[in-house]
Scaffold this motif. Structure first.
Motif, PDB file in Angstrom:
ATOM      1  N   THR A  88       1.899   6.317  -7.010  1.00  0.00           N
ATOM      2  CA  THR A  88       0.782   7.123  -7.538  1.00  0.00           C
ATOM      3  C   THR A  88       1.068   8.611  -7.379  1.00  0.00           C
ATOM      4  OG1 THR A  88      -0.739   5.336  -6.948  1.00  0.00           O
ATOM      5  CG2 THR A  88      -1.695   7.505  -7.384  1.00  0.00           C
TER       6      THR A  88
ATOM      7  N   ILE B 132      -6.497   1.935  -6.702  1.00  0.00           N
ATOM      8  CA  ILE B 132      -7.471   1.334  -5.766  1.00  0.00           C
ATOM      9  C   ILE B 132      -7.901  -0.040  -6.246  1.00  0.00           C
ATOM     10  CG2 ILE B 132      -9.791   1.578  -4.810  1.00  0.00           C
ATOM     11  CD1 ILE B 132      -9.345   4.600  -4.806  1.00  0.00           C
TER      12      ILE B 132
ATOM     13  N   THR C  16      -5.044  -2.548  -5.805  1.00  0.00           N
ATOM     14  CA  THR C  16      -4.836  -2.861  -4.395  1.00  0.00           C
ATOM     15  C   THR C  16      -5.920  -3.789  -3.871  1.00  0.00           C
ATOM     16  OG1 THR C  16      -3.773  -0.700  -4.087  1.00  0.00           O
ATOM     17  CG2 THR C  16      -4.528  -1.850  -2.109  1.00  0.00           C
ATOM     18  N   THR C  17      -7.190  -3.504  -4.252  1.00  0.00           N
ATOM     19  CA  THR C  17      -8.303  -4.356  -3.792  1.00  0.00           C
ATOM     20  C   THR C  17      -8.151  -5.776  -4.300  1.00  0.00           C
ATOM     21  OG1 THR C  17      -9.755  -2.410  -3.794  1.00  0.00           O
ATOM     22  CG2 THR C  17     -10.804  -4.581  -3.750  1.00  0.00           C
TER      23      THR C  17
ATOM     24  N   VAL D  69      -5.646   7.253  -9.590  1.00  0.00           N
ATOM     25  CA  VAL D  69      -6.105   6.871  -8.256  1.00  0.00           C
ATOM     26  C   VAL D  69      -7.025   5.665  -8.324  1.00  0.00           C
ATOM     27  CG1 VAL D  69      -7.436   7.627  -6.253  1.00  0.00           C
ATOM     28  CG2 VAL D  69      -5.836   9.193  -7.345  1.00  0.00           C
ATOM     29  N   GLY D  70      -7.936   5.671  -9.292  1.00  0.00           N
ATOM     30  CA  GLY D  70      -8.839   4.532  -9.423  1.00  0.00           C
ATOM     31  C   GLY D  70      -8.105   3.259  -9.783  1.00  0.00           C
TER      32      GLY D  70
ATOM     33  N   THR E  45       2.389   1.673  -3.374  1.00  0.00           N
ATOM     34  CA  THR E  45       1.398   2.124  -4.342  1.00  0.00           C
ATOM     35  C   THR E  45       1.107   3.618  -4.184  1.00  0.00           C
ATOM     36  OG1 THR E  45       0.376  -0.080  -4.307  1.00  0.00           O
ATOM     37  CG2 THR E  45      -0.947   1.725  -5.169  1.00  0.00           C
ATOM     38  N   VAL E  46       0.987   4.064  -2.911  1.00  0.00           N
ATOM     39  CA  VAL E  46       0.744   5.495  -2.664  1.00  0.00           C
ATOM     40  C   VAL E  46       1.906   6.337  -3.187  1.00  0.00           C
ATOM     41  CG1 VAL E  46       0.483   7.234  -0.853  1.00  0.00           C
ATOM     42  CG2 VAL E  46      -0.780   5.083  -0.709  1.00  0.00           C
TER      43      VAL E  46
ATOM     44  N   PHE F  97       0.822  -1.201   0.000  1.00  0.00           N
ATOM     45  CA  PHE F  97       0.000   0.000   0.000  1.00  0.00           C
ATOM     46  C   PHE F  97       0.870   1.272   0.000  1.00  0.00           C
ATOM     47  CE2 PHE F  97      -2.226   3.324   2.396  1.00  0.00           C
ATOM     48  CZ  PHE F  97      -3.330   3.522   1.573  1.00  0.00           C
TER      49      PHE F  97
END
Length: 575
Positions: free
Chosen positions: A28, A168, A171-172, A164-165, A24-25, A21
């Protein structure tokens, strides 16, 4: 079975997903920042491109003082999507138009195109307006076009939402995939293994082996195999334990039999022990008497120790007096060395001074004779020529002897001052050694001894010259008195060399030398081979202290009977 508060699989999954996470942040945010910079650079390029579109008409309008047209051009620029503010100034820095979202600028006119960030999330491109007329360029003002972060964000808004999408969604999906894999491959097998291990029965260990279906040959299967192997080892150990228990019971029965025999033996030993106790009582009485005698002996030793302390105190005071006497003897030895120089230099100075007195007396008589002939008017040319020739020879003799005496006195004065002072100065070592030898020359007149010095002519050192003089004087006097005692033709050689850090002085003579026992005590205080002839034994001791303490160097001596004495002195080279 106790419930696990924090499962290993959940903890591992949490750490892995946390790292993913965070990455990824970071990625991004980096992509959004890159998109922001790219869009900002594109807008800056568009602002620079607009310069070529309207600068010509705006320059002519300002040149012709057509302020309404310049304002109209500014309003037209403000209608462009990338423009949030327009500033137009004349050559004096006064605003002609200041429209939209702008920022206050310095009064200095803009001389070249420059991109600049301002507060409030805006940035602008400023460039000068140059009007060319008849081949001459004139600065008529400058223009600043403003854009803002809102415009940049408006362009990259869709891309930001997409990034961002996308993050997400990925990650999900990854969280779902990891949770499913961890549950099937780790959590469920571990739970089953834990449940079977919790049902362990110590009475029936062969029924407590675990059986878990694991698809791959991984750590869980190795854990299952190792646990079952432990169960097998436990069964073997229990079998051995049963055999050992039976053997132990047999040993207990034998031990009981041995105890009976031991009690009988103890009874017999008790009788003999009683007799031994009586003997120990007698020995105890004797020990008490010995302790009493030992206490008296300790008291006697304490009295002796008190007397020894008093003697040590007296000895310490005697050592202080001895050290003071030693220092006085060392100073006396140095003064004696200087006195020897005085006696020698006095004899050498007396000779040229006596010749000078004789020459001056002769010249005085000749002047009286000349004056008498002059007064009687009987002076002839031949008498005058003879007087001039005698006067020239006498004055030359007088000057050479006085010059010789002056050199001797100057050399002795420098050496005597150096020997009574430890002040450091910079001097030429070769010249100074020659002066010391010259001062000691009277000691060589009554014999055929020779001395030679090999030293670089340009060697300059910084130290206390009195130390060098004292060392040379002590070594040469020792050679003359001790080494050449039975010789008429002795030879002394002094060699000096230098490297990057040290100066090395090697002194050697061809005297009678020293035995090994004498060489071991050479630098000891009060050691001398002429004790019955007035020797103090401090000369070499002074040399050792001067080299090791004053010069911070080292001194060694080599000798053998009939092979002379050799000193090797080394000290730091300071310029």
């Amino acid at each position: 079975m106790t419930t696990v508060k924090t499962g290993l699989s959940r903890k591992l999954l949490t750490r892995v997903l946390s790292v993913y996470f965070i990455l990824t942040v970071i990625v991004t945010i980096g992509q959004i920042f890159t998109e922001y910079l790219s869009t900002k650079n594109h807008i800056e390029s568009e602002l620079k491109t607009l310069k070529n579109t309207f600068s010509t008409s705006l320059t002519r309008a300002i040149w012709e003082l057509n302020t309404p047209q310049a304002t109209s051009i500014a309003e037209g620029l403000l209608e462009l999507p990338i423009i949030e503010g327009v500033q137009i100034r004349d050559e004096m820095g006064e605003y002609i138009a200041n429209l939209g979202n702008t920022s206050e600028q310095v009064s200095t006119p803009v001389q070249s195109g420059v991109m600049q960030d301002h507060t409030g999330g805006i940035f602008g491109y400023s460039f000068p307006l140059i009007f060319e007329f008849s081949g001459r360029a004139s600065h008529v003002g400058d223009v600043t076009l403003y854009s803002s972060f809102d415009i940049i964000f408006g362009r990259i808004e869709v891309g930001v939402f997409f990034l961002v999408g996308n993050a997400i969604i990925k990650t999900t999906f990854l969280v779902f995939l990891f949770m499913t894999a961890f549950r099937r491959m780790l959590s469920e097998p571990l739970a089953e293994i834990t449940e079977q291990m919790g049902a362990f029965d110590a009475e029936h260990p062969h029924e407590s082996k675990i059986a878990v279906f694991v698809e791959d040959d991984n750590e869980l299967r190795q854990l299952q195999y190792s646990y079952n192997q432990v169960i097998d080892d436990l069964i073997i150990s229990q079998n051995k334990l049963h055999g050992t228990q039976e053997a132990l019971q047999r040993a207990y029965r034998q031990l009981d039999e041995q105890n009976l025999l031991l009690e009988q033996e103890v009874a017999r030993k008790t009788a003999s022990l009683s007799q031994i106790m009586l003997d120990l009582e007698q020995q105890k009485d004797e020990l008490i008497a010995n302790q009493r005698e030992l206490r008296q002996e300790n008291e006697h030793r304490k009295r002796v120790e008190d007397e020894l302390r008093e003697r040590n105190t007296e000895l310490a005071r005697s050592m202080e007096v001895l050290d003071q006497t030693k220092d006085q003897l060392v100073e006396s030895e140095r003064m004696a060395s200087l006195g020897g120089l005085v006696a020698g230099i006095t004899h050498d100075v007396n000779t040229p001074l006596g010749v000078s007195v004789t020459a001056a007396s002769f010249l005085q008589d000749r002047i009286a004779t000349l004056q008498k002939g002059y007064e009687q008017k009987s002076l002839t040319n031949s008498q005058m020529n003879a007087f001039i020739e005698d006067a020239q020879q006498t004055s030359a003799l007088l000057m050479s002897n006085l010059h010789r005496a002056g050199e001797l006195i100057a050399s002795f004065k420098q050496i005597s001052v150096d020997q009574t002072s430890e002040a450091e100065r910079t001097f030429n070592l070769k010249v100074y050694l020659d002066e010391v030898v010259q001062a000691l020359a009277p000691h060589f007149k009554k014999n055929a001894h020779t001395i030679s010095i090999q030293c670089p002519l340009d060697l300059v050192v910084r130290c206390a010259p009195g130390v060098i003089a004292q060392l040379m004087t002590n070594m040469i006097i020792n050679s003359l008195i001790h080494g050449f005692e039975t010789m008429r033709k002795g030879r002394i050689e002094v060699e000096v060399s230098v490297d990057d850090t040290n100066v090395t002085l090697v002194y050697k003579d061809n005297g009678k030398g020293l035995t090994e026992a004498q060489l071991d005590k050479l630098f000891d205080a009060f050691f001398t081979t002429r004790q019955d002839k007035g020797g103090s034994g401090l000369g070499t001791h002074i040399m050792y202290n001067l080299v090791t303490q004053t010069l911070d160097g080292t001194i060694k001596a080599d000798s053998a009977p009939g092979e002379g004495l050799r000193y090797h002195i080394t000290f730091p080279h300071h310029q």
